[in-house]
Design a protein around this motif. Structure first.
Motif, mmCIF file in Angstrom:
data_model
loop_
_atom_site.group_PDB
_atom_site.id
_atom_site.type_symbol
_atom_site.label_atom_id
_atom_site.label_comp_id
_atom_site.label_asym_id
_atom_site.label_seq_id
_atom_site.Cartn_x
_atom_site.Cartn_y
_atom_site.Cartn_z
ATOM 1 N N ALA A 189 -6.042 -1.717 -4.203
ATOM 2 C CA ALA A 189 -4.907 -2.042 -4.643
ATOM 3 C C ALA A 189 -3.786 -2.114 -3.705
ATOM 4 N N THR A 193 -1.845 -5.392 -1.904
ATOM 5 C CA THR A 193 -0.423 -5.407 -1.676
ATOM 6 C C THR A 193 0.060 -6.080 -0.407
ATOM 7 N N TYR A 198 -0.173 -9.541 -5.254
ATOM 8 C CA TYR A 198 0.496 -8.629 -6.301
ATOM 9 C C TYR A 198 -0.170 -8.392 -7.370
ATOM 10 N N ALA A 201 -3.501 -6.690 -6.993
ATOM 11 C CA ALA A 201 -3.149 -5.406 -6.580
ATOM 12 C C ALA A 201 -2.909 -4.347 -8.149
ATOM 13 N N ALA A 202 -1.959 -5.065 -8.809
ATOM 14 C CA ALA A 202 -1.439 -4.086 -10.054
ATOM 15 C C ALA A 202 -2.466 -3.861 -10.702
ATOM 16 N N ASN A 221 0.409 3.499 -5.555
ATOM 17 C CA ASN A 221 -0.059 2.431 -5.276
ATOM 18 C C ASN A 221 0.444 1.505 -6.234
ATOM 19 N N ASP A 224 4.006 1.338 -5.389
ATOM 20 C CA ASP A 224 4.306 0.118 -4.245
ATOM 21 C C ASP A 224 4.007 -1.176 -4.657
ATOM 22 N N VAL A 225 3.139 -1.567 -5.391
ATOM 23 C CA VAL A 225 3.303 -2.954 -5.812
ATOM 24 C C VAL A 225 4.563 -3.416 -6.535
ATOM 25 N N GLU A 226 4.853 -2.732 -7.255
ATOM 26 C CA GLU A 226 6.051 -3.156 -8.119
ATOM 27 C C GLU A 226 7.361 -2.976 -6.991
ATOM 28 N N SER A 228 7.147 -3.785 -3.897
ATOM 29 C CA SER A 228 6.933 -4.883 -2.858
ATOM 30 C C SER A 228 7.223 -5.955 -3.579
ATOM 31 N N ARG A 229 7.190 -6.238 -4.980
ATOM 32 C CA ARG A 229 7.674 -7.552 -5.740
ATOM 33 C C ARG A 229 9.186 -7.284 -6.182
#
Length: 695
Positions: A189, A193, A198, A201-202, A221, A224-226, A228-229
């Protein structure tokens, strides 16, 4: 080994065997009693101390576990695995240097000890010694090629080295060997990312949580995905779930501080960052998070100190911390010091794409600049590099070739950069246009009558609105050079307050006078501490133009300045930048032109319905042609006396945190007027969308 009898006539080996049997049967109290019997007979007995350490670790008492393992390893014939286990516990505590020493001792004692090489490789990885880590973990894979953990750990080091293709290969191999390997799903994930994938990754992070609901890294993680977007609320939800079972985990506190900082809950973010530093004073990540929060609070000196500490401590954020320090120096007007700091970062991390691209806006490129060749070489590595690095490199080269007068090569890079960025999110231009039309339809001239006199009265707020890159930073810099004006930069406070009430503009139909006053007061509560006693505070969030009709209802004393600039120049400038926040309409020329038309229509509506005494428009070109005249007009609008300092705005040492940081440090220049005409052949989709004829 001595086997002197104890009070119950058990030998030490017999007592240890019973301790292990009870522990394996889940009977911790009995296991501990037998260990203590052994230690009463033989203080410092390594096996008993080691088992007590494992038990303490299992029950979450890491400090006690480390204490027992340290004592166990002092025994002359303590097995190598004890040092290896101590190394792992020290890693979990963030004591990377001591952990590395323990792991080195373990593999020196037993060169065939696979866990020792694995723990050493992971410690070196977290300390940023990536090539050494790679050698250790490759040895582990050779020794245990069918062990999924070995492939997962090796993938982590490849990922941190930027070798994403090799990293993905080993993550996939780990999952092929063990499909329900939660840690590998979580790490995959993180990799996805970095590649800008994304949604996938989520999905991987959520699968990891499903497989192991107590896997801390999976929650981190997912957050971190959330982040990043730019879905910071969703990131906090993931961290809330983590907090339910690990409320004091330092990495969780760091992640929460980051998310809260992005949401501009900076005081709350400060508390979590300080808590993380207090728990792990040797954690580079914690100091780095604290530095970023202090930077957001305008505490420049303290932030610089924390960036320095983060860069000096073992960890993987040294590069980012050095860049953060250099960038903060640039934002605060210390350009000479900033460029030296960038050089220092590049010396520490030769060929770093992050360093090279971070200093692009601080310099004017000339033919033969070595940075250009270095960035081109990095791009030649292709998808081995993370997508964010590749995008930054293309944007940087676009700017560099524009500086050097090579428009063809510049737009080849800019088009690629924008296409790559556009591929990372969903955006519906037509839906955006319909939404902005609904906003205008909701705010008629008659609508505000029922809220007349509502809101929270204050003369403090001044909103500068408009399109990004339309001169908003220049106007803020001019006005904030006045002794009674504080420039707070781009604040999300208004948007966040409005969005907390529901969907905009539909939420307005239920807006009562009491609620309008409450929302206005909530906004003032957030900005008043920033004003430091000034009469006016500037909130320079360009996107607040969407809410301009609501501002007089919530804040009847507020003033609104609308900055305008030539449409094509504005859009061209947007197209050449990678924005830190969400400006999803800027990464496709057609969508950019369409958005500008939507914005024009909405601003024409606001000009008709906003109170004349509280709304003014200023053209960038007029400021360039007549700085003093426009500055006097704006100060009169703010009901402030004239000060000559407003003409020397470029000497203002306030922190500027926008893409225009370099421009506002220079006197007025006119070369940006009509700039687009030199690049018309590369702007056909934009010109068509704007309805502008090419020259």
């Amino acid at each position: 080994m001595s086997s002197a009898p104890n009070a119950n006539t058990l030998s030490i080996p017999e007592a240890l065997n019973r301790a292990h049997a009870h522990w394996q049967a889940g009977q911790a109290d009995q296991a501990e009693q037998y260990c203590q019997r052994v230690l009463a007979e033989w203080p410092g007995q390594a096996d008993a101390l080691h088992l007590l350490g494992l038990m303490a670790h299992a029950y979450g008492n890491l400090d006690l576990a480390i204490s027992h393992l340290r004592q166990a390893c002092l025994a002359p014939r303590a097995p190598a695995i004890y040092s290896s286990n101590l190394a792992e516990m020290l890693r979990q505590k963030g004591l990377l240097t001591e952990g590395e020493e323990a792991a080195q001792r373990a593999v020196t004692m037993d060169p065939a000890l696979v866990p020792g090489w694995s723990n050493l490789g992971i410690l070196l990885q977290e300390a940023g010694k990536l090539e050494q880590s790679l050698a250790c973990l490759e040895r582990v894979v050779v020794l245990t090629p069918d062990a999924p953990e070995a492939h997962n750990n090796l993938a982590n080091t490849h990922r941190r080295l930027g070798r994403l293709d090799r990293a993905e290969q080993h993550y996939r191999q780990a999952l092929a060997l063990y499909p329900n390997y939660a840690e590998a799903h979580s790490n995959l994930a993180f990799l996805l990312t970095a590649q800008g994938q994304y949604d996938q990754a989520a999905a991987e992070a959520r699968l990891a949580i499903e497989l192991n609901p107590r896997l801390i890294e999976a929650y981190l993680n997912l957050a971190d995905v959330e982040i990043s977007r730019h879905r910071h609320g969703a990131a906090l939800q993931a961290l809330d779930a983590l907090q339910a079972f690990a409320p004091q985990h330092p990495a969780g506190l760091v992640a929460r501080a980051k998310a809260l900082r992005q949401l501009e809950y900076t005081n709350e973010a400060l508390g979590f960052a300080q808590q993380a530093v207090a728990l792990t004073p040797r954690s580079a990540e914690a100091h780095h998070a604290l530095a970023q929060v202090l930077q957001a609070l305008g505490e420049t000196d303290e932030a610089l100190e924390q960036f320095e500490q983060a860069a000096a401590l073992p960890g993987t954020v040294a590069e980012e911390a050095l860049i953060g320090r250099a960038t903060l120096l640039l934002e605060s007007g210390q350009k000479v010091e900033a460029m030296a700091a960038f050089d220092r970062a590049l010396a520490a991390f030769p060929g770093s794409v992050r360093v090279l691209t971070s200093r692009v806006d601080a310099k004017t490129f000339k033919t033969g600049d070595p940075d250009v060749a270095a960035i081109e070489a990095l791009l030649a590595e292709g998808e081995r590099r993370p997508l964010p690095d590749r995008m930054s490199a293309h944007f940087a080269l676009g700017k560099a070739y524009l500086d050097m007068g090579d428009a063809t090569r510049a737009f080849a890079h800019l088009d690629t950069a924008n296409h790559q960025k556009r591929s990372t999110f969903s955006y519906d231009s037509a839906a955006t246009g319909s939404w902005m039309q609904r906003i205008a339809s909701t705010f008629t001239q008659e609508w505000p009558a029922r809220l007349q006199g509502a809101g929270a009265p204050s003369e403090l707020p001044v909103f500068i609105i408009g399109m990004p890159r339309s001169g908003t930073s220049l106007v803020e810099q001019i006005l904030s050079s006045h002794s009674q004006v504080f420039g707070a930069g781009e604040l999300s406070a208004l948007r966040l307050a409005i969005e907390s009430q529901g969907t905009f503009p539909e939420l307005l139909h239920g807006l009562t006078p009491a609620r309008a006053q409450q929302l206005g007061r909530a906004y003032l509560d957030r900005i008043e501490p920033l004003a430091h006693g000034h009469l006016r505070l500037i909130d320079k969030m360009p996107g607040n133009f969407l809410y301009a009709g609501l501002i007089p209802l919530l804040l009847p004393g507020a003033r609104i300045i609308h900055c305008r600039r030539d449409p094509v120049d504005t859009c061209l400038s947007c197209y050449t930048k990678q924005f830190g926040g969400e400006q999803q309409f800027t990464y496709d020329q057609t969508e950019l032109g369409e958005f500008y038309r939507y914005y024009q229509r909405l601003m024409a509506h606001w000009a008709q319905v906003l109170p004349a005494g509280r709304y003014i428009e200023v053209d960038y070109e007029s400021v360039v042609d007549d700085l003093e005249g426009e500055a006097r007009r704006l100060l009169a609008f703010l009901d402030l006396p004239w000060e000559d300092a407003c003409l020397q705005f470029h000497t203002n040492r306030r922190v500027v945190r926008t893409a225009s940081v370099n421009q506002v440090r220079q006197p007025i220049y006119k070369t940006s007027k009509g700039r687009w005409q030199a690049y018309a052949e590369h702007l056909r989709p934009l010109l068509d969308a704007l309805g502008v004829a090419a020259p």
